[in-house]
Every structure is written in C-alpha cells, then in structure tokens.
Motif scaffolding. Structure first.
Motif, PDB file in Angstrom:
ATOM      1  N   PHE A  73       0.828  -1.206   0.000  1.00 50.63           N
ATOM      2  CA  PHE A  73       0.000   0.000   0.000  1.00 50.63           C
ATOM      3  C   PHE A  73       0.864   1.259   0.000  1.00 50.63           C
ATOM      4  CE2 PHE A  73      -3.699  -2.516   1.844  1.00 50.63           C
ATOM      5  CZ  PHE A  73      -4.476  -2.382   0.699  1.00 50.63           C
ATOM      6  N   GLN A  74       2.004   1.237   0.682  1.00 56.83           N
ATOM      7  CA  GLN A  74       2.893   2.412   0.698  1.00 56.83           C
ATOM      8  C   GLN A  74       3.408   2.713  -0.714  1.00 56.83           C
ATOM      9  OE1 GLN A  74       3.086   4.014   3.681  1.00 56.83           O
ATOM     10  NE2 GLN A  74       1.886   2.333   4.524  1.00 56.83           N
ATOM     11  N   SER A  76       2.151   1.605  -3.577  1.00 54.38           N
ATOM     12  CA  SER A  76       1.018   1.889  -4.457  1.00 54.38           C
ATOM     13  C   SER A  76       0.570   3.337  -4.309  1.00 54.38           C
ATOM     14  CB  SER A  76      -0.154   0.951  -4.149  1.00 54.38           C
ATOM     15  OG  SER A  76      -1.273   1.245  -4.952  1.00 54.38           O
ATOM     16  N   ALA A  77       0.565   3.851  -3.081  1.00 53.98           N
ATOM     17  CA  ALA A  77       0.172   5.242  -2.851  1.00 53.98           C
ATOM     18  C   ALA A  77       1.127   6.200  -3.549  1.00 53.98           C
ATOM     19  CB  ALA A  77       0.140   5.535  -1.353  1.00 53.98           C
ATOM     20  N   GLN A  80       0.280   6.101  -7.242  1.00 57.57           N
ATOM     21  CA  GLN A  80      -1.000   6.712  -7.618  1.00 57.57           C
ATOM     22  C   GLN A  80      -0.992   8.232  -7.495  1.00 57.57           C
ATOM     23  OE1 GLN A  80      -4.770   4.758  -6.282  1.00 57.57           O
ATOM     24  NE2 GLN A  80      -3.346   3.483  -5.108  1.00 57.57           N
ATOM     25  N   LEU A  84      -5.029   8.408  -5.478  1.00 57.01           N
ATOM     26  CA  LEU A  84      -5.349   7.693  -4.254  1.00 57.01           C
ATOM     27  C   LEU A  84      -6.614   8.246  -3.606  1.00 57.01           C
ATOM     28  CD1 LEU A  84      -4.371   5.575  -2.108  1.00 57.01           C
ATOM     29  CD2 LEU A  84      -3.145   7.464  -1.009  1.00 57.01           C
ATOM     30  N   ALA A 167      -1.511   5.717   3.333  1.00 53.72           N
ATOM     31  CA  ALA A 167      -1.535   4.690   2.298  1.00 53.72           C
ATOM     32  C   ALA A 167      -2.441   3.519   2.663  1.00 53.72           C
ATOM     33  CB  ALA A 167      -0.115   4.195   2.023  1.00 53.72           C
ATOM     34  N   TRP A 170      -6.420   4.754   2.846  1.00 53.23           N
ATOM     35  CA  TRP A 170      -7.067   5.034   1.559  1.00 53.23           C
ATOM     36  C   TRP A 170      -6.950   3.843   0.613  1.00 53.23           C
ATOM     37  CZ3 TRP A 170      -9.933   9.409   0.467  1.00 53.23           C
ATOM     38  CH2 TRP A 170      -9.955  10.361   1.489  1.00 53.23           C
ATOM     39  N   GLY A 171      -5.853   3.092   0.709  1.00 56.59           N
ATOM     40  CA  GLY A 171      -5.721   1.892  -0.123  1.00 56.59           C
ATOM     41  C   GLY A 171      -6.728   0.821   0.238  1.00 56.59           C
ATOM     42  N   GLN A 174     -10.174   1.899  -0.963  1.00 61.71           N
ATOM     43  CA  GLN A 174     -10.278   1.615  -2.401  1.00 61.71           C
ATOM     44  C   GLN A 174     -10.613   0.141  -2.636  1.00 61.71           C
ATOM     45  OE1 GLN A 174      -6.668   2.637  -4.480  1.00 61.71           O
ATOM     46  NE2 GLN A 174      -7.350   4.718  -4.901  1.00 61.71           N
TER      47      GLN A 174
END
Length: 230
Positions: A73-74, A76-77, A80, A84, A167, A170-171, A174
C-alpha cells in the motif's frame, strides 16, 4: 514489539486476528508503525528471529504476509499520487454511490439498522481503534448498504483512527469500494453472516449497547424532507 514476540501470541495470530476486540487478538503494532516509532524492517527481523527460535507456522507467516501488504500500500500510494483520493481511484468506472448526508451521519454515530456496524462505530468513536475485521465490515456497509461515496468513510477514519496511515487507510478503502487494483471489484460483506460468525452471542454488540431495535435507514428523502410514517 519485544513484549509481543516474547509471548506465545505470534503462534496463534491467524486464529485470533479476526476477533472484534481483545488486546492480544492482534499485534497492535499499527499505531507505532503509523507514527514512525517502529519500522517494518525491525518487525520483520524480530519475526524471523522468533521463527528461528520457536518454529514457523501459518500464524507467523500471516504476520509477515500482512506486513508485506502494508508495504504494498505504501508503494502503491506513491505510484498513484492524487488518484489515491479520487472517486474512481484505479478503476475503469466510477462506483454507483453518492452522498447521503443523513445516512453518513447515522453511520458515523453508530445509528444504522445494523447492530454490529453500530457497535464498531461506537468503539471507534470512543477509543480511536477498531479491529481489522470491524473496519472491513463498517466500510462495506457504508459503500454497499448505504451507497455512500467511499471517500467520506476514508476521511472519517482519517479523523478518528489512532493508527491512521495515509496509504493503508485510503488503499484499503479503495479495495472495499472496488476502485483499487483488485480484479474482483470490491467487497460486499453479508452483515448478518458476519454477526453470526464473529459475534454469535452478540457479546460485542451488547458491550457497546447496540442490541436495541434497528433504526430506520432513512428519515429524510433525497432533498432532506422528513419521511412521514405511513
């Protein structure tokens, strides 16, 4: 971290991780990770040392697996950037949700028609913490049962959680809302089934004084006019 790995809790983590409450049901590392008091690498090293001394099993594997999810998630944030926080996220289509102010307020206050959701929200408001299972349940309720824009839930968690992490928060929202990278497209939890599985005696619900008559979902219409009883 030292207290946790000096106990037998890591060997039973997978069996207890979905409990709705209880201090030793999960690691409780998240507030310290979120604040930077504890690094993921130090936990990984302690985990491997524990496995070397006491042996590995599904539970110790699962601690490492969830730590890797956090790292995902870190990264990916970072990838994005502003997406995000966008309604559509990483999905091809926008969710079929909107913003219902009365519904959102009831969700925040733990006044929905769903006792388990209410109990989780009351714990969150009182303590700043709820279990991972509880977070998934209330998020699914907001998105699927209440049809409210997921970002309002994510923002409320940001306001309330002691272990808020940009991260991860919000991940995960989502993921529940179906606008992350998961090809299965969101998560919709059967709230009655979740209650039967994780609070069959309604102990948790009663603990937070939510074992009362269900509240109606809507008391106003889409332009905020009161709905009169028939």
């Amino acid at each position: 971290m030292q207290r946790y790995f000096s106990s037998s809790a890591p060997h039973s983590y997978k069996l207890t991780r979905n409990q709705l409450d209880g201090w030793d049901s999960s690691t409780k590392f998240s507030p310290f990770l979120a604040l930077g008091n504890l690094s993921p690498r130090s936990i990984w090293q302690q985990l491997k040392a524990y496995e070397a001394q006491h042996g590995a099993n599904d539970s110790t594997y699962w601690i490492g697996f969830e730590l890797l999810w956090r790292e995902y998630f870190q990264w990916s944030a970072l990838q994005q950037d502003a997406r995000l926080f966008s309604f559509q996220g990483q999905a091809k289509h926008k969710p079929k949700t909107s913003y219902y102010s009365a519904r959102f307020k009831k969700w925040c206050n733990g006044e929905t028609p769903f006792p388990l959701v209410n109990a989780c929200m009351k714990e969150l408001n009182a303590t700043g913490f709820i279990s991972n299972r509880g977070r998934q349940i209330v998020a699914s309720c907001l998105v699927n049962e209440l049809a409210v824009d997921w970002r309002y839930g994510a923002a409320y968690f940001q306001q309330q959680l002691l272990d808020y992490d940009v991260a991860c928060n919000w991940g995960n929202w989502q993921y529940i809302a179906g606008v992350g990278k998961d090809p299965r497209g969101g998560r919709h939890f059967n709230l009655e089934k979740q209650t039967q599985e994780y609070d069959p005696e309604r102990r948790y619900i009663k603990q937070w004084q939510c074992d009362t008559a269900p509240q109606p979902l809507d008391t106003v219409d889409y332009v905020d006019w009161p709905i009169m009883p028939e």
